[in-house]
Design an enzyme around this catalytic site. Structure first.
Site, PDB file in Angstrom:
ATOM      1  N   HIS A  23       0.830  -1.215   0.000  1.00 44.75           N
ATOM      2  CA  HIS A  23       0.000   0.000   0.000  1.00 44.75           C
ATOM      3  C   HIS A  23       0.861   1.261   0.000  1.00 44.75           C
ATOM      4  O   HIS A  23       0.573   2.233   0.704  1.00 44.75           O
ATOM      5  CB  HIS A  23      -0.940   0.025   1.199  1.00 44.75           C
ATOM      6  N   HIS A  42     -11.444 -11.237   7.636  1.00 44.59           N
ATOM      7  CA  HIS A  42     -11.278  -9.959   6.928  1.00 44.59           C
ATOM      8  C   HIS A  42     -11.144 -10.283   5.446  1.00 44.59           C
ATOM      9  O   HIS A  42     -10.384 -11.183   5.066  1.00 44.59           O
ATOM     10  CB  HIS A  42     -10.026  -9.276   7.474  1.00 44.59           C
ATOM     11  N   GLU A  76      -9.881  -8.620   2.871  1.00 42.09           N
ATOM     12  CA  GLU A  76      -8.812  -8.063   2.044  1.00 42.09           C
ATOM     13  C   GLU A  76      -7.987  -9.217   1.473  1.00 42.09           C
ATOM     14  O   GLU A  76      -7.807 -10.258   2.117  1.00 42.09           O
ATOM     15  CB  GLU A  76      -7.936  -7.129   2.876  1.00 42.09           C
ATOM     16  N   ASP A 112      -4.899  -9.958   0.926  1.00 41.81           N
ATOM     17  CA  ASP A 112      -3.700 -10.553   1.520  1.00 41.81           C
ATOM     18  C   ASP A 112      -4.078 -11.611   2.551  1.00 41.81           C
ATOM     19  O   ASP A 112      -3.230 -12.416   2.953  1.00 41.81           O
ATOM     20  CB  ASP A 112      -2.780  -9.494   2.133  1.00 41.81           C
ATOM     21  N   HIS A 120      -9.292  -3.103  10.464  1.00 39.63           N
ATOM     22  CA  HIS A 120      -9.303  -1.756   9.925  1.00 39.63           C
ATOM     23  C   HIS A 120     -10.303  -1.557   8.777  1.00 39.63           C
ATOM     24  O   HIS A 120     -10.320  -0.482   8.154  1.00 39.63           O
ATOM     25  CB  HIS A 120      -7.891  -1.373   9.457  1.00 39.63           C
ATOM     26  N   ASP A 166      -5.828  -8.203  11.364  1.00 43.49           N
ATOM     27  CA  ASP A 166      -4.823  -7.142  11.258  1.00 43.49           C
ATOM     28  C   ASP A 166      -4.471  -6.502  12.597  1.00 43.49           C
ATOM     29  O   ASP A 166      -3.368  -5.951  12.748  1.00 43.49           O
ATOM     30  CB  ASP A 166      -5.310  -6.056  10.297  1.00 43.49           C
ATOM     31  N   TYR A 187       3.089  -0.319  12.215  1.00 45.40           N
ATOM     32  CA  TYR A 187       1.885  -0.899  11.613  1.00 45.40           C
ATOM     33  C   TYR A 187       0.640  -0.179  12.127  1.00 45.40           C
ATOM     34  O   TYR A 187      -0.274   0.144  11.353  1.00 45.40           O
ATOM     35  CB  TYR A 187       1.819  -2.390  11.945  1.00 45.40           C
ATOM     36  N   HIS A 196      -0.398 -10.707  10.541  1.00 46.16           N
ATOM     37  CA  HIS A 196       0.930 -10.346  10.042  1.00 46.16           C
ATOM     38  C   HIS A 196       1.911 -10.346  11.211  1.00 46.16           C
ATOM     39  O   HIS A 196       1.587  -9.877  12.307  1.00 46.16           O
ATOM     40  CB  HIS A 196       0.935  -8.943   9.425  1.00 46.16           C
TER      41      HIS A 196
END
Length: 395
Positions: free
Chosen positions: A23, A77, A79, A81, A145, A164, A192, A224
């Site tokens: 990002h 989540h 997203e 990734d 998030h 996250d 982060y 992560h």
């Protein structure tokens, strides 16, 4: 190989040692895509990995069990990734039931319309799933998030899998916090938070922290970076402090330069702060890791920004940083602006505009020089810097 976190819960994710851009953030230590296999009498995979790393996930899961026998797939989540391998996994695990929040279910079908015929179980706060020996409880944590974000809690062993939240972009042989350098992983946690979590309204974050505190997890296993087993309560306390909006008696200075004028001004400001005994971090925008910069601006009472004028506007590398700063949560911060120009000026107006967007209150006179700072300019700037440093101390 998979690694056992506690009895019945295994890390089966992937490590991306070579990732350097996430990002638009510089990820100098790579990242991991953590996924967890929970095994009681039945099995559940909590999150997946980026599609490019699906083979790593598959090998680790099938070391423990055939993927086709998977009973549940929890999507914390949506997203990519974390959910990028969803369609591939479901093609190999035809009986697996998908579990997500309401927004998560919506996101799954928007990403993978081919799954429109697949049943998705939507969970509400506190809903549970008994795997036989391990109970999973689900806690939506919207805006930590994304609106779909959810945490999954393994009740009996006390393992929280919050996606996250509490993550870091850090890939190493170490899997647990007590296997990695303490100061390094805590700094990665702060970076982060500043670049992913802090770019939001802090109220949902505070609500999520309260929910996490009420569970008092023994282990926090994010999506992560390292898994927190030695410092789980410490990282909750850090999140609580950052979400509170508190700042420290320190300053962060961000600048850039074309021909050295604003660099000379930045060094004089740094000298003024040092003479007053106030800590200051100095970054040149075009060559700095913005995660590092945002981690410092997040906790600094003083924000100092300077740059040259280019075509009546602020020099673009500084403006790029200020775009990120304008997205961060508001705090009680004081600002100092400096700029250099040749003919018409304009950089200072842009900086002040960004300060207004960021809720930063200009607290001293604007410092401008034309072309190159004279000795008198530098002497005046030094006194301005000292006065601003004293204001930071006294505030």
């Amino acid at each position: 190989m998979p690694r056992e976190i506690t009895k019945g819960i295994f890390w089966v994710g992937a490590k991306d040692f070579t990732l350097r851009d996430f990002h638009s953030y510089w990820t100098s230590r790579g990242t991991t895509y953590n996924a967890y296999l929970v095994r009681g009498n039945r099995s559940a995979l909590v999150d997946t990995v980026k599609e490019t790393h699906f083979d790593q996930l598959l090998r680790r899961v099938e070391t423990l069990m055939p993927l086709e026998e998977l009973d549940y797939l929890v999507v914390n989540h949506c997203e990519l990734d974390h959910m990028g391998s969803l369609e591939k996994i479901l093609s190999l695990a035809p009986r697996a039931k998908v579990i997500a929040s309401a927004k998560g279910a919506e996101g799954i079908l928007l990403h993978f319309p081919g799954l429109s015929g697949r049943e998705i179980t939507v969970v509400k706060p506190g809903d549970t799933l008994d795997l036989g020996g391990i109970t999973l409880a689900f806690y939506p944590i919207p805006m930590v998030h994304w609106p779909d974000s959810m945490a999954t809690y393994a009740v009996e062993p006390g393992v929280l899998m919050p996606n996250d939240a509490f993550g870091q972009h850090y890939a190493a042989e170490a899997l647990f916090d007590d296997e990695a350098p303490k100061e390094l992983v805590l700094r990665e946690l702060q970076k982060y938070y500043a670049s992913i979590v802090d770019l939001l309204n802090p109220v949902p974050v505070r609500k999520a922290i309260e929910a996490v505190k009420s569970l008092s997890p023994k282990i926090i296993a994010p999506s992560h970076g390292v898994i927190w087993r030695a410092m789980s309560q410490d990282v909750i306390a850090l999140y609580e402090a950052w979400a509170s909006g508190s700042v420290e008696v320190k300053a962060t200075l961000v600048y850039d330069t074309m021909y050295g004028a604003t660099e000379a001004m930045a060094r004089i400001i740094e000298e003024g702060f040092e003479s007053e005994g106030v800590p200051i971090s100095v970054y040149r925008a075009s060559v700095s890791d913005f995660q590092e910069v945002l981690a410092d601006t997040m906790v600094s009472r003083g924000i100092i920004v300077g740059g040259p004028t280019m075509n009546n506007r602020l020099y673009p590398p500084v403006a790029f940083f200020l775009e990120y700063l304008a997205m961060s949560a508001r705090r009680e911060r004081l600002g100092f602006v400096f700029s250099a120009y040749g003919w018409g000026g304009g950089a200072e107006k842009d900086i002040l505009g960004y300060f207004e967007q960021s809720g930063i209150k200009p607290a001293c006179e604007l410092w401008r020089v034309r072309f190159r700072p004279t000795d008198q300019d530098l002497s005046s700037g030094l006194e301005m810097a000292k006065a601003f440093a004293r204001l930071i101390k006294g505030g």
